[in-house]
Design a protein around this motif. Structure first.
Motif, mmCIF file in Angstrom:
data_model
loop_
_atom_site.group_PDB
_atom_site.id
_atom_site.type_symbol
_atom_site.label_atom_id
_atom_site.label_comp_id
_atom_site.label_asym_id
_atom_site.label_seq_id
_atom_site.Cartn_x
_atom_site.Cartn_y
_atom_site.Cartn_z
ATOM 1 N N ALA A 74 0.839 -1.209 0.000
ATOM 2 C CA ALA A 74 0.000 0.000 0.000
ATOM 3 C C ALA A 74 0.869 1.252 0.000
ATOM 4 O O ALA A 74 0.611 2.211 -0.738
ATOM 5 N N ASN B 162 -6.114 4.063 5.348
ATOM 6 C CA ASN B 162 -7.579 3.995 5.367
ATOM 7 C C ASN B 162 -8.153 2.903 4.470
ATOM 8 O O ASN B 162 -9.217 3.067 3.903
ATOM 9 N N TYR B 163 -7.418 1.836 4.317
ATOM 10 C CA TYR B 163 -7.908 0.783 3.424
ATOM 11 C C TYR B 163 -8.575 -0.328 4.221
ATOM 12 O O TYR B 163 -8.180 -0.599 5.347
ATOM 13 N N LYS B 164 -9.548 -0.952 3.559
ATOM 14 C CA LYS B 164 -10.119 -2.169 4.121
ATOM 15 C C LYS B 164 -9.243 -3.318 3.625
ATOM 16 O O LYS B 164 -8.999 -3.423 2.417
ATOM 17 N N ASP C 238 -10.112 -5.344 0.600
ATOM 18 C CA ASP C 238 -10.102 -4.659 -0.700
ATOM 19 C C ASP C 238 -8.720 -4.640 -1.330
ATOM 20 O O ASP C 238 -8.583 -4.408 -2.526
ATOM 21 N N ILE C 239 -7.682 -4.831 -0.508
ATOM 22 C CA ILE C 239 -6.333 -4.656 -1.064
ATOM 23 C C ILE C 239 -5.494 -5.934 -0.992
ATOM 24 O O ILE C 239 -4.297 -5.896 -1.238
#
Ligand SMILES: Cc1ncc(COP(=O)(O)O)c(C=O)c1O
Length: 328
Positions: A208, A248-250, A253-254
């Motif tokens: 990320a 701020n990622y779930k 989702d990544i």
């Protein structure tokens, strides 16, 4: 708290490994699958003892320990714990004393990692077949006793799958990106094992931070998807506390968390995983153990065959060679 400079923080470690580890193509597997390209990142060759992923974690954890003036390290795990052996190697290299706490009976004949620990000459405690809670209270008691004797102990917690422990695999993503650049390689998908989730969290975070150069596939070998995700989220919180960089990622989702190949869980072979230990050695001349890496390769090959992934693939071999000698 101020946000840290991640690249500076990644340099804040003791040197234990011989890095970067090799990255090259598995040409025989490619041929057998008629697929290009499949890379291997040889983290089984991290250069400390029998090698493996925990070398990277220990570079950060033991830097912390030394900052806290620790002179002895307590680490716990099952008899064949790869972490315990690598910690023993690292302590010997750094001049720290090392205490291993094993939940298991002392074996009559030392084999695999237990034999290596014996050769390394570290203190070994075999506390019988107890659960995690009892092992952890034994560790706490040992910690207090060492303190009373004037020592400054440091406990490696949660199998090194902590915020600092995960820094090892944040750094590994930077390393892979650098290797891709300098060797003119393109990697699309990464495959790695998920146990407690330290490797996974480091890879996800590093990926990320670098703007998602790769798709991360984690093959769970221990827990179901929900529990592994939960572990990753917890470790991610610890990283966030250290870095204070907005994240701020779930997680879902990544990264792709796959629990289709774990069978009954940790240490429970599947027919396919057991066969893979032999097939991989026969095809590529590379040894894998049968708890973590065999299931990853089974999953990766199956997903390639089922056309569930596209592009160039990289399998991260996380080592564990010492334990192989007790598995068959
Ligand atoms: C060889 C090997 N690979 C992978 C892992 C999994 O690492 P994590 O617990 O960070 O998911 C371990 C953990 O002990 C290991 O020993």
């Amino acid at each position: 708290m101020e946000k840290i400079n991640l690249e500076d923080k990644l340099k804040d470690k003791v040197q234990l490994g011989v890095l970067p580890t090799p990255l090259y193509r598995l040409v025989n597997i490619e041929k057998s699958l008629n697929y290009e390209s499949i890379y291997i990142k040889r983290d089984d060759m991290t250069g400390l003892g029998p090698g493996g992923n925990k070398t990277r974690s220990l570079e950060y954890l033991l830097a912390e320990a030394i900052k806290e003036n620790a002179d002895s390290i307590i680490v716990s795990g099952p008899l064949q714990s790869n972490l315990c052996t690598l910690t023993a190697c690292a302590c010997n290299k750094l001049g720290l004393s090392c205490v291993l706490v094993h939940n298991g009976e002392e074996p009559e004949r030392y084999e695999g990692n237990v034999l290596l620990n014996h050769i390394l000459g570290v203190e070994m405690h075999f506390i019988g077949n107890v659960g995690e809670a009892e092992r952890s209270s034994y560790v706490d008691k040992l910690y207090r006793e060492l303190k009373e004797r004037g020592s400054t102990p440091y406990i490696i917690k949660n199998g090194a799958s902590t915020g600092y422990g995960a820094f090892g695999y944040i750094n590994a993503v930077y390393e892979i990106v650098e290797q891709c650049k300098s060797n003119n390689i393109k990697i699309d998908e990464i495959f790695a094992p998920g146990g407690n989730g330290g490797v996974a969290t480091g890879l996800i975070y590093g990926n990320a931070m670098l703007g998602f150069p790769f798709k991360i596939n984690i093959i769970s070998v221990e827990y179901d998807k929900k529990k592994l995700l939960n572990n990753i989220e917890k470790i991610m919180e610890e990283i966030n506390e250290i870095t204070n960089i907005p994240f701020n990622y779930k997680i879902e989702d990544i990264c792709n968390i796959i629990d289709d190949y774990r069978g009954e869980g940790w240490g429970q072979n599947t027919i396919e995983s057991e066969k893979m230990v032999f097939d991989f050695a026969k095809t590529e001349g590379i040894f894998i153990e049968n708890i973590y890496n065999s299931k990853v390769i089974v999953g990766m090959i199956d997903m390639i065959k089922k056309k569930k992934i596209e592009g160039n693939v990289c399998y991260i071999h996380t080592g564990g060679f010492g334990s192989l000698f007790s598995q068959f």
